[in-house]
Design an enzyme around this catalytic site. Structure first.
Site, PDB file in Angstrom:
ATOM      1  N   LYS A  12       0.809  -1.114   0.044  1.00 16.46           N
ATOM      2  CA  LYS A  12       0.042  -0.048  -0.004  1.00 16.46           C
ATOM      3  C   LYS A  12       0.811   1.232  -0.113  1.00 16.46           C
ATOM      4  O   LYS A  12       2.202   1.309   0.383  1.00 16.46           O
ATOM      5  CB  LYS A  12      -0.973   0.099   1.202  1.00 16.46           C
ATOM      6  CG  LYS A  12      -1.996  -1.085   1.110  1.00 16.46           C
ATOM      7  CD  LYS A  12      -3.136  -0.931   2.489  1.00 16.46           C
ATOM      8  CE  LYS A  12      -4.095  -1.994   2.472  1.00 16.46           C
ATOM      9  NZ  LYS A  12      -4.759  -1.733   3.517  1.00 16.46           N
ATOM     10  N   TYR A  52     -12.620  -2.401  -3.847  1.00 18.92           N
ATOM     11  CA  TYR A  52     -12.912  -2.392  -2.403  1.00 18.92           C
ATOM     12  C   TYR A  52     -14.492  -2.346  -2.334  1.00 18.92           C
ATOM     13  O   TYR A  52     -15.038  -2.150  -1.246  1.00 18.92           O
ATOM     14  CB  TYR A  52     -12.476  -1.469  -1.609  1.00 18.92           C
ATOM     15  CG  TYR A  52     -11.230  -1.726  -1.005  1.00 18.92           C
ATOM     16  CD1 TYR A  52     -10.779  -2.900  -0.257  1.00 18.92           C
ATOM     17  CD2 TYR A  52     -10.256  -0.805  -1.085  1.00 18.92           C
ATOM     18  CE1 TYR A  52      -9.585  -3.200   0.218  1.00 18.92           C
ATOM     19  CE2 TYR A  52      -8.666  -1.218  -0.560  1.00 18.92           C
ATOM     20  CZ  TYR A  52      -8.766  -2.511   0.411  1.00 18.92           C
ATOM     21  OH  TYR A  52      -7.083  -2.546   0.661  1.00 18.92           O
ATOM     22  N   ASN A 115      -1.911   0.316   7.019  1.00 19.70           N
ATOM     23  CA  ASN A 115      -1.152  -1.022   7.801  1.00 19.70           C
ATOM     24  C   ASN A 115      -0.292  -1.695   6.402  1.00 19.70           C
ATOM     25  O   ASN A 115      -0.326  -3.065   6.352  1.00 19.70           O
ATOM     26  CB  ASN A 115      -2.466  -1.905   7.936  1.00 19.70           C
ATOM     27  CG  ASN A 115      -3.472  -2.142   7.007  1.00 19.70           C
ATOM     28  OD1 ASN A 115      -3.257  -2.026   5.930  1.00 19.70           O
ATOM     29  ND2 ASN A 115      -4.752  -2.891   7.408  1.00 19.70           N
ATOM     30  N   HIS A 118      -2.134  -5.433   1.604  1.00 19.22           N
ATOM     31  CA  HIS A 118      -3.485  -5.956   1.589  1.00 19.22           C
ATOM     32  C   HIS A 118      -3.334  -7.418   1.007  1.00 19.22           C
ATOM     33  O   HIS A 118      -2.381  -7.683   0.451  1.00 19.22           O
ATOM     34  CB  HIS A 118      -4.241  -5.448   0.319  1.00 19.22           C
ATOM     35  CG  HIS A 118      -5.393  -6.323  -0.307  1.00 19.22           C
ATOM     36  ND1 HIS A 118      -6.643  -6.056   0.255  1.00 19.22           N
ATOM     37  CD2 HIS A 118      -5.495  -7.118  -1.284  1.00 19.22           C
ATOM     38  CE1 HIS A 118      -7.484  -7.182  -0.094  1.00 19.22           C
ATOM     39  NE2 HIS A 118      -6.778  -7.742  -1.102  1.00 19.22           N
ATOM     40  N   GLU A 129      -9.498 -10.819  -7.597  1.00 18.76           N
ATOM     41  CA  GLU A 129      -8.556  -9.727  -7.238  1.00 18.76           C
ATOM     42  C   GLU A 129      -7.343  -9.870  -8.376  1.00 18.76           C
ATOM     43  O   GLU A 129      -6.799  -8.657  -8.797  1.00 18.76           O
ATOM     44  CB  GLU A 129      -7.950  -9.653  -5.963  1.00 18.76           C
ATOM     45  CG  GLU A 129      -9.014  -9.279  -4.940  1.00 18.76           C
ATOM     46  CD  GLU A 129      -8.834  -9.223  -3.368  1.00 18.76           C
ATOM     47  OE1 GLU A 129      -9.623  -9.072  -2.690  1.00 18.76           O
ATOM     48  OE2 GLU A 129      -7.614  -9.597  -3.088  1.00 18.76           O
TER      49      GLU A 129
HETATM   50  N1  UDP Z   1      -9.885  -0.384   7.527  1.00 18.53           N
HETATM   51  C1  UDP Z   1     -10.117   0.913   7.966  1.00 18.53           C
HETATM   52  N2  UDP Z   1     -10.771   0.728   9.188  1.00 18.53           N
HETATM   53  C2  UDP Z   1     -11.540  -0.210   9.682  1.00 18.53           C
HETATM   54  C3  UDP Z   1     -11.320  -1.449   8.951  1.00 18.53           C
HETATM   55  C4  UDP Z   1     -10.571  -1.601   7.962  1.00 18.53           C
HETATM   56  O1  UDP Z   1      -9.449   1.850   7.464  1.00 18.53           O
HETATM   57  O2  UDP Z   1     -11.997   0.003  10.730  1.00 18.53           O
HETATM   58  C5  UDP Z   1      -9.053  -0.425   6.106  1.00 18.53           C
HETATM   59  C6  UDP Z   1      -7.780  -1.204   6.488  1.00 18.53           C
HETATM   60  O3  UDP Z   1      -6.766  -0.446   5.682  1.00 18.53           O
HETATM   61  C7  UDP Z   1      -7.906  -2.585   6.009  1.00 18.53           C
HETATM   62  C8  UDP Z   1      -8.944  -2.560   4.742  1.00 18.53           C
HETATM   63  O4  UDP Z   1      -9.830  -1.359   5.364  1.00 18.53           O
HETATM   64  O5  UDP Z   1      -6.864  -3.256   5.371  1.00 18.53           O
HETATM   65  C9  UDP Z   1     -10.130  -3.499   4.563  1.00 18.53           C
HETATM   66  O6  UDP Z   1     -10.488  -4.227   5.450  1.00 18.53           O
HETATM   67  P1  UDP Z   1     -10.699  -5.563   5.822  1.00 18.53           P
HETATM   68  O7  UDP Z   1     -11.682  -5.784   6.808  1.00 18.53           O
HETATM   69  O8  UDP Z   1     -10.974  -6.586   4.672  1.00 18.53           O
HETATM   70  O9  UDP Z   1      -9.111  -5.921   6.409  1.00 18.53           O
HETATM   71  P2  UDP Z   1      -8.021  -6.705   5.609  1.00 18.53           P
HETATM   72  O10 UDP Z   1      -8.516  -7.877   5.020  1.00 18.53           O
HETATM   73  O11 UDP Z   1      -7.098  -5.797   4.976  1.00 18.53           O
HETATM   74  O12 UDP Z   1      -7.176  -7.096   6.911  1.00 18.53           O
HETATM   75 MG    MG Z   2      -9.979  -7.644   3.416  1.00 15.59          MG
END
Ligand code: UDP
Ligand code: MG
Length: 136
Positions: A12, A52, A115, A118, A129
């Protein structure tokens, strides 16, 4: 039994900005992933919104799409036995505060939104994807 899978990783903007791509790619390699294809791109917000789409009803959706389109990213096809779950394991929890020691998000993540990586969450989504970024 062999279960070779592919999954999509995205390095990212926060990680690319800090030039962490080689370190992160080395973590994949050390953990036995083959990097099948990769490219550095800068996507439009509309493309992030499509990518997304599963999160479109979430309160963080708009910020998330702004963020993913805010700077260059590196999209990578990873291949390994059980690649989807194995990648989720080395990524660590979504919120770096909760990510296990030694995981990518533990080492490099700044916050829940920044974070660093992805990773696809299922084999089915991994296929979608990978197609999203690598179908011409
Ligand atoms: N995210 C965020 N706030 C939240 C939850 C998720 O900004 O409360 C962002 C975070 O960067 C995350 C992405 O949205 O990586 C997608 O969320 P997901 O639950 O799919 O998490 P991941 O699969 O990336 O662990
Ligand atoms: Mg996810």
């Amino acid at each position: 039994m062999s279960n070779l899978e592919q999954t999509l990783s995205i390095i990212k903007p926060d990680a690319v900005e800090r030039n962490l791509q080689e370190e992160i790619k080395n973590m994949f390699k050390k953990n036995g992933f083959n990097l099948i294809n990769e490219k550095k791109i800068h996507i439009l917000k509309s493309e992030a919104e499509q990518f997304y789409k599963v999160h479109e009803t979430k309160p963080f959706y708009n910020d998330l799409c702004e963020y993913l389109s805010s700077g260059p990213i590196i999209v990578i096809i990873l291949e390994k036995e059980n690649a989807v779950a194995e990648n989720r394991k080395i990524m660590g929890a979504t919120d770096p505060k909760n990510a296990d020691e030694g995981t990518i998000r533990n080492k490099y993540g700044i916050s829940i939104d920044k974070n660093s990586v992805h990773g696809s969450d299922s084999v089915e989504n991994a296929k979608k994807e990978i197609n999203f970024f690598f179908s011409n």
